[in-house]
Design a protein around this motif. Structure first.
Motif, PDB file in Angstrom:
ATOM      1  N   GLN A   1       3.816  -1.034 -10.540  1.00  0.00           N
ATOM      2  CA  GLN A   1       2.353  -0.975 -10.529  1.00  0.00           C
ATOM      3  C   GLN A   1       1.705  -2.188 -11.176  1.00  0.00           C
TER       4      GLN A   1
ATOM      5  N   TYR B   1       0.835  -1.207   0.000  1.00  0.00           N
ATOM      6  CA  TYR B   1       0.000   0.000   0.000  1.00  0.00           C
ATOM      7  C   TYR B   1       0.871   1.259   0.000  1.00  0.00           C
TER       8      TYR B   1
ATOM      9  N   LEU C   1       3.155  -5.236  -7.728  1.00  0.00           N
ATOM     10  CA  LEU C   1       2.029  -5.087  -6.799  1.00  0.00           C
ATOM     11  C   LEU C   1       0.940  -6.139  -7.032  1.00  0.00           C
TER      12      LEU C   1
ATOM     13  N   LYS D   1       1.275   7.072  -6.561  1.00  0.00           N
ATOM     14  CA  LYS D   1       0.186   8.028  -6.798  1.00  0.00           C
ATOM     15  C   LYS D   1       0.618   9.445  -6.419  1.00  0.00           C
TER      16      LYS D   1
ATOM     17  N   GLN E   1       0.149  -9.093  -4.327  1.00  0.00           N
ATOM     18  CA  GLN E   1      -1.196  -9.096  -3.744  1.00  0.00           C
ATOM     19  C   GLN E   1      -1.868 -10.443  -3.980  1.00  0.00           C
TER      20      GLN E   1
ATOM     21  N   GLU F   1       2.160   1.811  -3.487  1.00  0.00           N
ATOM     22  CA  GLU F   1       1.062   2.339  -4.306  1.00  0.00           C
ATOM     23  C   GLU F   1       0.810   3.815  -3.990  1.00  0.00           C
ATOM     24  N   ARG F   2       0.747   4.136  -2.727  1.00  0.00           N
ATOM     25  CA  ARG F   2       0.495   5.516  -2.289  1.00  0.00           C
ATOM     26  C   ARG F   2       1.573   6.465  -2.831  1.00  0.00           C
TER      27      ARG F   2
ATOM     28  N   TRP G   1       1.111   6.858 -11.104  1.00  0.00           N
ATOM     29  CA  TRP G   1       0.104   5.794 -11.166  1.00  0.00           C
ATOM     30  C   TRP G   1      -0.663   5.964 -12.473  1.00  0.00           C
TER      31      TRP G   1
END
Length: 111
Positions: free
Chosen positions: A50, A10, A54, A17, A58, A13-14, A22
């Motif tokens: 990405q 996370y 990820l 972004k 996941q 990803e954050r 992203w």
């Protein structure tokens, strides 16, 4: 579900972004099918994070599969991002922490 790797995914990803890296549309299937490490010939490292790392990590967490314990993304991240004008420090740190969480070994950070 391993809490620490999940939290670090996370965080990556954050940070992608936050850097506006992203992407809303995935690369082509051909680009994703590259056999080069990090899809180096078809994707940027941020795209690889990405669209390859990820989702695969996941999926492994969701399936309860063992996570890789020999991982070293930090060197690639530092090399890739070192000459960029954006402040990538938080992203690189999240990647270093993911390496540490999975490998159980400290990452030697660059000065």
């Amino acid at each position: 579900m391993p809490a620490e790797p999940q939290k670090l995914l996370y965080a990556i990803e954050r940070e992608l972004k936050a850097l506006s890296w992203w992407e809303s549309a995935p690369p082509s299937a051909r680009a994703l099918a590259s056999t080069e490490p990090f899809c180096l010939d078809t994707l940027s490292f941020a795209q690889w994070l990405q669209f390859v790392l990820l989702p695969r990590m996941q999926a492994m967490i969701d399936a309860g599969a063992p996570l890789p314990n020999r991982i070293s993304l930090y060197p690639m991240a530092t090399e890739t991002f070192k000459s960029l004008p954006e402040d990538t420090g938080a992203l690189v740190e999240a990647i270093a922490r993911l390496d540490e969480a999975l490998s159980g070994q400290p990452v030697r950070r660059e000065a």
